[in-house]
Design a protein around this motif. Structure first.
Motif, mmCIF file in Angstrom:
data_model
loop_
_atom_site.group_PDB
_atom_site.id
_atom_site.type_symbol
_atom_site.label_atom_id
_atom_site.label_comp_id
_atom_site.label_asym_id
_atom_site.label_seq_id
_atom_site.Cartn_x
_atom_site.Cartn_y
_atom_site.Cartn_z
ATOM 1 N N GLY A 157 -4.379 15.458 -3.629
ATOM 2 C CA GLY A 157 -4.390 14.240 -2.969
ATOM 3 C C GLY A 157 -5.755 13.844 -3.109
ATOM 4 N N ALA A 158 -6.799 14.420 -3.399
ATOM 5 C CA ALA A 158 -8.230 13.905 -3.137
ATOM 6 C C ALA A 158 -8.511 12.885 -4.205
ATOM 7 C CB ALA A 158 -9.115 15.028 -3.381
ATOM 8 N N ARG A 192 -4.770 8.517 0.110
ATOM 9 C CA ARG A 192 -5.965 8.906 0.891
ATOM 10 C C ARG A 192 -6.001 8.327 2.262
ATOM 11 N NH1 ARG A 192 -9.425 9.883 -3.313
ATOM 12 N NH2 ARG A 192 -10.901 8.196 -2.184
ATOM 13 N N GLY A 193 -6.235 6.813 1.717
ATOM 14 C CA GLY A 193 -6.198 5.883 3.067
ATOM 15 C C GLY A 193 -5.150 5.744 3.844
ATOM 16 N N ILE A 194 -3.574 5.850 3.148
ATOM 17 C CA ILE A 194 -2.723 5.635 4.025
ATOM 18 C C ILE A 194 -2.591 7.086 5.306
ATOM 19 C CG2 ILE A 194 -0.259 6.013 4.121
ATOM 20 C CD1 ILE A 194 -0.391 4.381 1.241
ATOM 21 N N LEU A 195 -2.889 8.145 4.649
ATOM 22 C CA LEU A 195 -2.809 9.232 5.315
ATOM 23 C C LEU A 195 -3.898 9.230 6.579
ATOM 24 C CD1 LEU A 195 -1.954 12.108 2.581
ATOM 25 C CD2 LEU A 195 -0.361 11.081 4.315
ATOM 26 N N ARG A 196 -5.041 8.886 6.138
ATOM 27 C CA ARG A 196 -6.082 8.811 7.228
ATOM 28 C C ARG A 196 -5.667 7.805 8.255
ATOM 29 N NH1 ARG A 196 -11.435 10.043 7.752
ATOM 30 N NH2 ARG A 196 -10.675 12.259 6.696
ATOM 31 N N GLY A 197 -5.261 6.620 7.847
ATOM 32 C CA GLY A 197 -4.846 5.471 8.801
ATOM 33 C C GLY A 197 -3.618 5.833 9.724
ATOM 34 N N ALA A 254 0.826 -1.269 0.074
ATOM 35 C CA ALA A 254 -0.173 0.035 0.080
ATOM 36 C C ALA A 254 0.911 1.150 -0.223
ATOM 37 C CB ALA A 254 -0.934 -0.102 1.334
ATOM 38 N N ASP A 255 1.986 1.276 0.774
ATOM 39 C CA ASP A 255 2.786 2.469 0.840
ATOM 40 C C ASP A 255 3.425 2.644 -0.509
ATOM 41 O OD1 ASP A 255 2.375 2.725 3.508
ATOM 42 O OD2 ASP A 255 4.318 1.927 4.301
ATOM 43 N N GLY A 256 3.893 1.574 -1.005
ATOM 44 C CA GLY A 256 4.389 1.416 -2.579
ATOM 45 C C GLY A 256 3.307 2.224 -3.354
ATOM 46 N N PHE A 257 2.289 1.701 -3.288
ATOM 47 C CA PHE A 257 1.284 2.247 -4.498
ATOM 48 C C PHE A 257 1.109 3.748 -4.132
ATOM 49 C CE2 PHE A 257 -1.249 -1.959 -3.806
ATOM 50 C CZ PHE A 257 -0.356 -2.841 -4.802
ATOM 51 N N GLY A 258 1.082 4.359 -2.792
ATOM 52 C CA GLY A 258 1.306 5.559 -2.376
ATOM 53 C C GLY A 258 2.432 6.470 -3.349
ATOM 54 N N ASP A 308 -8.559 -3.027 1.034
ATOM 55 C CA ASP A 308 -10.049 -2.843 1.033
ATOM 56 C C ASP A 308 -10.033 -1.622 2.445
ATOM 57 O OD1 ASP A 308 -10.608 -4.191 -1.321
ATOM 58 O OD2 ASP A 308 -11.685 -5.845 -0.122
ATOM 59 N N LYS A 309 -9.635 -2.236 3.489
ATOM 60 C CA LYS A 309 -9.965 -1.323 4.593
ATOM 61 C C LYS A 309 -9.216 0.067 4.451
ATOM 62 C CE LYS A 309 -10.179 -5.201 7.786
ATOM 63 N NZ LYS A 309 -9.618 -6.007 8.705
ATOM 64 N N ILE A 310 -8.047 -0.063 3.989
ATOM 65 C CA ILE A 310 -7.197 1.025 3.546
ATOM 66 C C ILE A 310 -7.815 2.008 2.633
ATOM 67 C CG2 ILE A 310 -5.107 2.363 2.963
ATOM 68 C CD1 ILE A 310 -3.551 -0.443 3.806
ATOM 69 N N LEU A 311 -8.412 1.593 1.532
ATOM 70 C CA LEU A 311 -9.048 2.370 0.712
ATOM 71 C C LEU A 311 -10.542 2.924 1.161
ATOM 72 C CD1 LEU A 311 -8.723 0.108 -2.536
ATOM 73 C CD2 LEU A 311 -7.958 2.327 -2.101
#
Length: 579
Positions: free
Chosen positions: A445-446, A452-457, A249-253, A414-417
């Motif tokens: 970033g929107a 978005r999910g990583i930053l919120r997490g 997920a970080d890599g996708f970010g 899915d949870k991160i998204l």
């Protein structure tokens, strides 16, 4: 190829053709590819499956030749005391068969502090090497050709100024910096998730990382400006599936960051590499590595639009699990490290560090470092595992476990998204790809679903709580005796004696601080001030900050001075209190 060939037959013939081309092009090593008894073995094996090594989605490896083409790089992580002491250790590693370098920095350096900073007191040179300015970097690599040896640097918060110091050190040594090859960790997401070595809030760090990606993409194409790290996530207590999912997920970010800068994914994605833990559960780790390649290739092609194989490849370094080592009966750690290293190799790692037996007590002694190095060499030279690509491919257990870990990773995606407000699922690659197309070339970033999910997490502490829960459950199992650690909760009797360990003298800090004072007194202070001022000005504009930061390093500005100037602009990040 006949029209009536089955998919499995067609796949095998494609692999045979690719292997033959590799052989013709000299990309297969001249070596003895037989068993100890002299039996000939094929480069790869398959039965009714349709996937072979070197084919999308690369579950079975990136290359049709496996390690027959090139064995993994032996890259031992090392650093202690001052630059001169670490330089001597590097020369020992290279002289005894190491294939690359990996730099461990001390805590002040990791936090962007100079050795004379009051917060550095008592920490200089103790968990890695102290680097205050470019002069230290010159000493660190003295007599080592940076144009010939690939170098990895494990640092994230102040990674960019440290990178600039290495570039200037290479310039001073007469190296063509455009041909440098190596890896800078730079992965700031994992700092907020697990390791906690940040300087600023996420957004300023991402600004610096974006500048670095642009600079390397344009000027140092072989250099990898990001090594996305799962190692520290696993060492913090995550499960294998969590390590895999959080890391990818970080890599996708970071892919989304590159696209937001208008960079071509087929150009910058090969500059992303990964860094995984190899823990002691042998088959789980092998399955994790195989699933990682498959997931990454699928997302890079189907979500982010990568067209070339190199852009779809997940290349990774592995380190054996430090958290699996025990202070009790430390010689058992040699066995643990050997098993973990073998799992990394059977999982297809591209480079490998093996931990030393005494690392729960201190930095490795020279003898312990040599044993760790020899562990890799025994696996490489004696076991025959380099003869066949993905030798466990087709194993019912390994294939089922690969599928299971992959499914767990997608459930976490899915949870991160969802945390980022997305209604898409991680399997809905068409919808995700459309969101990416809308955002490519824009910094908003929107529109970036995974970021978005990583930053919120991070903001909500979700990653940390998930890791903490996994670590707690494992500790409960240990306390109940359901999970075993030899020498700790079973087979505790021993005749093992205390080890002789490496101790870093307090004189290292005294000498480093004295040298730093001399260096500051002898430099052109006006040049330092002017370069830092230009760097700060660039931080408030759309200009790339790397050129100004390089000038600051050429003027012998210190790491602390560069980082403090940016702290004054961006502030320091404080993790919110949670109860």
């Amino acid at each position: 190829m006949t029209q009536d060939a089955t998919p499995a037959e067609s796949a095998r013939r494609r692999w045979e053709d690719r292997y033959a081309r590799s052989l013709e092009q000299g990309r297969v090593r001249e070596a003895d590819f037989t068993t100890v008894s002299g039996l000939e073995v094929e480069p790869a094996y398959g039965t009714d499956g349709s996937e072979w090594p070197g084919e999308f989605p690369f579950t079975r490896g990136l290359y049709p030749t496996g390690y027959r083409g090139r064995a993994w790089t032996i890259r031992q992580f090392a650093g202690f005391g001052n630059a001169q002491q670490t330089n001597e250790r590097y020369k020992m590693i290279l002289g005894r068969g190491g294939g690359g370098l990996s730099v461990a920095f001390d805590m002040p350096t990791l936090m962007g502090r100079d050795s004379d900073d009051p917060k550095a007191l008592g920490e200089v040179g103790h968990c890695g090497v102290a680097i205050d300015s470019t002069a230290d970097m010159e000493t660190l690599f003295d007599g080592i050709d940076l144009g010939d040896v690939t170098t990895s640097m494990t640092i994230s918060g102040p990674a960019v100024p440290v990178f600039c110091m290495m570039i200037v050190a290479a310039e001073r040594a007469g190296v063509d910096t455009g041909k440098l090859n190596g890896t800078l960790q730079t992965d700031i997401f994992k700092e907020y998730i697990a390791q906690k070595e940040w300087l600023f809030a996420p957004e300023p760090h991402l600004r610096l990382i974006g500048d670095l990606m642009e600079y390397c993409d344009e000027r140092i194409p072989a250099y990898k400006p990001l090594s996305v790290s799962g190692y520290h996530i696993r060492e913090a207590g995550s499960t294998a599936a969590q390590e895999l999912a959080f890391t990818l997920a970080d890599g996708f970010g970071y892919v989304e960051l590159g696209l937001s800068r208008g960079l071509d994914v087929d150009s910058f994605a090969p500059g992303l590499s990964f860094f995984f833990d190899s823990h002691v559960d042998f088959f789980e780790e092998i399955a994790k590595f195989r699933a990682a390649r498959r997931i990454w290739a699928t997302w890079l092609r189907d979500v982010y639009g990568a067209k070339t194989e190199k852009a779809q490849w997940l290349r990774f370094h592995t380190q054996t699990a430090g958290v699996s080592l025990t202070a009790q009966q430390p010689y058992n750690n040699v066995v643990r490290t050997g098993v973990e290293a073998l799992a990394a190799v059977l999982g297809g790692t591209n480079s490998l560090h093996t931990n030393a037996l005494d690392e729960t007590l201190a930095l490795p002694s020279e003898q312990a470092a040599e044993i760790a190095l020899r562990t890799q060499q025994v696996i490489m030279e004696e076991t025959g595992v380099v003869n066949v690509a993905d030798p466990l491919g087709g194993s019912w257990y390994v294939e089922a476990l690969t599928d299971k870990i992959e499914a767990e990773a997608y459930a976490i995606f899915d949870k991160i998204l969802a945390m980022g407000g997305s209604t898409m699922t991680s399997r809905d690659t068409e919808a995700l790809a459309e969101a990416v197309r809308q955002g490519t070339g824009t910094p908003d970033g929107a529109v970036w679903p995974m970021t978005r999910g990583i930053l919120r997490g991070i903001e909500e502490g979700w990653f940390m709580s998930e890791i903490a829960e996994a670590a707690f459950q494992y500790q409960v199992a240990l306390e109940k005796g359901e999970k075993k650690i030899v020498g700790v909760n079973c087979h505790a009797e021993s005749i093992t004696h205390d080890l002789e360990i490496l101790r870093v003298s307090h004189e290292v800090e005294v000498d480093q601080v004295r040298e730093l004072a001399t260096r500051k007194a002898g430099r052109d202070q006006a040049a330092v001030d002017e370069a830092i001022a230009r760097m700060v000005a660039a931080s408030g504009s759309d200009d790339n900050m790397i050129p100004a930061m390089l000038d600051a390093c050429r003027a012998e500005a210190t790491l602390g001075e560069i980082c403090d100037a940016l702290r004054a602009v961006w502030g320091e990040y404080r993790e919110p209190a949670r109860f």
